[in-house]
Enzyme design. Structure first.
Site, mmCIF file in Angstrom:
data_model
loop_
_atom_site.group_PDB
_atom_site.id
_atom_site.type_symbol
_atom_site.label_atom_id
_atom_site.label_comp_id
_atom_site.label_asym_id
_atom_site.label_seq_id
_atom_site.Cartn_x
_atom_site.Cartn_y
_atom_site.Cartn_z
ATOM 1 C CD GLU A 35 -8.408 92.446 41.402
ATOM 2 O OE1 GLU A 35 -7.569 91.788 40.769
ATOM 3 O OE2 GLU A 35 -8.956 93.479 40.977
ATOM 4 N NE ARG A 262 -2.073 82.096 37.044
ATOM 5 C CZ ARG A 262 -3.092 82.745 37.599
ATOM 6 N NH1 ARG A 262 -4.320 82.285 37.507
ATOM 7 N NH2 ARG A 262 -2.903 83.890 38.210
ATOM 8 C CE LYS A 272 -10.065 86.041 41.187
ATOM 9 N NZ LYS A 272 -9.575 87.240 41.783
HETATM 10 P P1 ATP Z 1 -7.764 85.092 38.132
HETATM 11 O O1 ATP Z 1 -6.952 85.274 36.893
HETATM 12 O O2 ATP Z 1 -8.622 83.906 38.119
HETATM 13 O O3 ATP Z 1 -8.469 86.342 38.559
HETATM 14 P P2 ATP Z 1 -5.803 85.813 39.970
HETATM 15 O O4 ATP Z 1 -4.449 85.268 40.172
HETATM 16 O O5 ATP Z 1 -5.911 87.158 39.346
HETATM 17 O O6 ATP Z 1 -6.672 84.766 39.224
HETATM 18 P P3 ATP Z 1 -6.288 86.467 42.664
HETATM 19 O O7 ATP Z 1 -7.572 86.748 43.320
HETATM 20 O O8 ATP Z 1 -5.339 87.581 42.520
HETATM 21 O O9 ATP Z 1 -6.631 85.822 41.291
HETATM 22 O O10 ATP Z 1 -5.573 85.222 43.340
HETATM 23 C C1 ATP Z 1 -5.411 85.030 44.714
HETATM 24 C C2 ATP Z 1 -4.273 84.081 44.924
HETATM 25 O O11 ATP Z 1 -4.575 82.840 44.311
HETATM 26 C C3 ATP Z 1 -2.996 84.595 44.287
HETATM 27 O O12 ATP Z 1 -1.922 84.349 45.167
HETATM 28 C C4 ATP Z 1 -2.885 83.782 43.033
HETATM 29 O O13 ATP Z 1 -1.551 83.676 42.658
HETATM 30 C C5 ATP Z 1 -3.529 82.457 43.428
HETATM 31 N N1 ATP Z 1 -4.097 81.766 42.273
HETATM 32 C C6 ATP Z 1 -4.971 82.245 41.367
HETATM 33 N N2 ATP Z 1 -5.232 81.348 40.412
HETATM 34 C C7 ATP Z 1 -4.491 80.242 40.711
HETATM 35 C C8 ATP Z 1 -4.315 78.968 40.099
HETATM 36 N N3 ATP Z 1 -4.940 78.634 38.971
HETATM 37 N N4 ATP Z 1 -3.472 78.092 40.683
HETATM 38 C C9 ATP Z 1 -2.839 78.406 41.826
HETATM 39 N N5 ATP Z 1 -2.959 79.587 42.450
HETATM 40 C C10 ATP Z 1 -3.775 80.508 41.917
HETATM 41 MG MG MG Z 2 -6.435 88.880 39.109
#
Ligand code: ATP
Ligand code: MG
Length: 561
Positions: A35, A262, A272
């Site tokens: 995102e 994760r 983020k």
């Molecule tokens: P954040 O909470 O940091 O915004 P998010 O999961 O909302 O993380 P996205 O941009 O939606 O962020 O993530 C893109 C991809 O990366 C998704 O498939 C998510 O599951 C994966 N991802 C995000 N954070 C991690 C992590 N700490 N370890 C492994 N994969 C991750």
């Molecule tokens: Mg997110």
């Protein structure tokens, strides 16, 4: 293939089973779906390496899909930063995709669901809807609008799209089951009204699809075969499948969602939203502050793509969450830089050393090896004179036998140079040493082949020549948080654990060969650590970031070597 010989991870087992069951390998397709609401961090690197790694393993395309359904938080700046980071890590996406490109298709499918009696417009407040949600053990209550007729639903949904309603007045919900044991199946929201311009569709839309409605359908549109996400989405899988059931047609691939844990890194946070907070509060100087666990922060600090990929490969993927110690990441950058970083001399806490028997006003250029680990790296010339800087901690007036550095009456070798002997020292009124007086042995020059040049002395010190040295700003970094899991304490805010001393700025002296070093170039400052030229450098003043120290203080890693 690089990882040949390693055992398959559980996601690869799932794919192998699908292939055995007859699924054509040529149809495999993956995606990385960020995102664009912030910069990528080291947790994302795991997901990137997993998805693009699968692409490499199976010769399958991988899409970069921006999950851009929330204009309130998303920006073009983030899209650009994400593309830069994925490319820098060394991966090539097949297609650059945006969920927002599917808004019309998603809308058409939503209309189809309304016509089939599988979706309805709810005109309650979010509080009312929350009250009807029930609990995991008690069923929810049907909305009074649940049985609106199709014509009315179609008219309202159209009016929502036309911008006739204020935010929060209506939503579109899937009509599934308010008594479902999985609470996500209790008539989930598909669309909400948001009067916000979108970074790509501008004001074309004022209704935006929710994540669950968007994600699986986007996978389906792109014909992604394996949609890999983190564990918190496991309960969403049922809904992912329900939404797919509504649209999948014969002969088209039905995507499969699978979950992995994760990845968390110790002494930092990988979210983020929380990283944005650090930026907004001015705790760090932007998303690419070298203390940030973002890909851009790591790059600026001097990490290489290889080191991050090797780190991600080493930790692999798992079914359960855990915290990976940041020392493991540091181990990988140290390993890589040891192979590739040119060696130079820099003195960060200088004290002057005068060689009293060195001919006054003379200088010479000594031959120095650029990288003993890399025979192809060649040599350079380092200027030497009778006035040098050495590290203050490398000299003591008196010391026991275990101090292999310089002490009065003792000898050391100057790296690439001569053996010197400390004779006396001067002090200021506070007792601080201001100058060390030494003599040198002119026959002991390194590499000269003389008997004296081969003489062994216990210590070797790095140094720079005072008349030739350049001043540089050097930034030393410590962990951003004092706690191993800053966001892992119930009832306590991660901000409480910020390390107030994570940045130390000092002025040091560097050898003149570094004069034209460019931002992003990495070096080993001998005996001190790995340093990278920061983008804040100017033509007359270089700024260095310490990437990592030479040795790990973390015992476990030491044992593994
Ligand atoms: P954040 O909470 O940091 O915004 P998010 O999961 O909302 O993380 P996205 O941009 O939606 O962020 O993530 C893109 C991809 O990366 C998704 O498939 C998510 O599951 C994966 N991802 C995000 N954070 C991690 C992590 N700490 N370890 C492994 N994969 C991750
Ligand atoms: Mg997110």
């Amino acid at each position: 293939m690089k990882d040949e010989g390693r055992s398959l991870n559980f996601i690869e087992h799932i794919i192998e089973d699908d292939l055995l069951a007859g699924f054509p390998k040529s149809s495999l397709r993956f995606r990385f779906p960020p995102e664009p609401n912030g910069y990528l961090h080291i947790g994302h690197a795991s997901s990137i390496c997993l998805n693009f790694g699968l692409g490499e393993r199976y010769g399958a395309p991988v899409n970069l899909r921006f999950d851009d359904t929330n204009p309130a938080k998303e920006e073009k700046e983030f899209v650009e930063a994400i593309k830069k980071d994925v490319a820098w890590l060394g991966y090539h996406w097949d297609s650059e995709c945006y969920a927002s490109d599917y808004f019309q298709q998603l809308y058409d499918w939503a209309v189809m669901l309304i016509r089939q009696g599988k979706a309805y417009v709810d005109s309650q407040t979010s509080e009312q809807m929350a009250e009807q949600k029930g609990t995991p053990t008690e069923p929810g209550t049907n909305s009074p609008f649940r049985n609106r007729n199709v014509a009315e639903n179609l008219a309202l949904f159209e009016a929502m799209k036309q911008g006739e309603f204020a935010e929060g007045t209506h939503v579109l919900r899937a009509k599934i089951d308010m008594a479902a044991s999985n609470m996500l199946m209790r008539d989930p929201i598909m669309y909400r009204i948001l009067h916000r311009p979108h970074h790509r569709t501008n004001t074309d839309w004022c209704i935006y699809p929710m994540y669950d409605w968007t994600h699986g359908e986007s996978d389906y549109i792109e014909q992604v075969t394996h949609s890999l996400c983190t564990l918190e989405f496991a309960p969403h899988r049922e809904l992912y499948d329900w939404f797919l059931d509504q649209v999948v047609t014969e002969g088209r691939i039905r995507p499969k969602q699978r979950e992995f844990a994760r990845r968390n890194l110790s002494h930092t946070i990988v979210s983020k939203r929380k990283l944005l907070h650090l930026v907004e509060q001015g705790v760090v100087n932007g998303w690419d502050d070298p203390r940030m666990p973002t890909i851009s922060g790591l790059r600026r600090r001097g990490f290489t793509p290889e080191s991050i990929r090797n780190f991600a490969d080493t930790i692999g993927i798992a079914k359960r969450e855990n915290v990976v110690d940041v020392s493991l990441l540091e181990f990988h950058i140290r390993e890589h830089l040891n192979k590739i970083a040119p060696r130079v001399m820099a003195v960060l806490d200088p004290v002057k050393l005068v060689i009293t028997n060195y001919p006054e006003g003379e200088e010479e250029w000594l031959e120095a090896e650029n990288n003993p680990e890399d025979p192809g790296a060649g040599n350079r010339q380092v200027p030497f004179s009778g006035t040098l800087y050495i590290e203050r901690e490398d000299f003591r007036e008196e010391a026991n036998r275990k101090f292999f550095r310089l002490k009065l009456g003792g000898e050391v070798r100057l790296k690439n140079g001569y053996i010197i002997k400390a004779v006396s020292c001067s002090k200021d009124t506070d007792g601080n040493i201001t100058e060390i007086q030494c003599t040198y042995d002119p026959k002991s020059k390194s590499g000269s082949g003389s008997e004296e040049s081969l003489r062994k002395v216990k210590g070797t010190l790095h140094w720079v020549s005072v008349p030739h040295a350049l001043k540089a700003e050097v930034r030393l970094y410590d962990r951003l948080f004092n706690d191993e899991t800053p966001d892992g304490h119930k009832g306590r805010d991660f901000m409480e654990f910020i390390n107030p001393d994570s940045l130390q700025q000092l002025e040091g002296y560097i050898e003149p060969s570094l004069k034209d070093a460019q931002a992003g170039q990495g070096f080993q400052f001998q005996r001190l650590g790995y340093f990278n030229v920061d983008k804040d450098s100017t033509a007359d003043r270089l700024v260095f970031n310490r990437t990592v120290t030479l040795r790990d203080t973390w015992a476990k890693i030491e044992q593994r070597r």
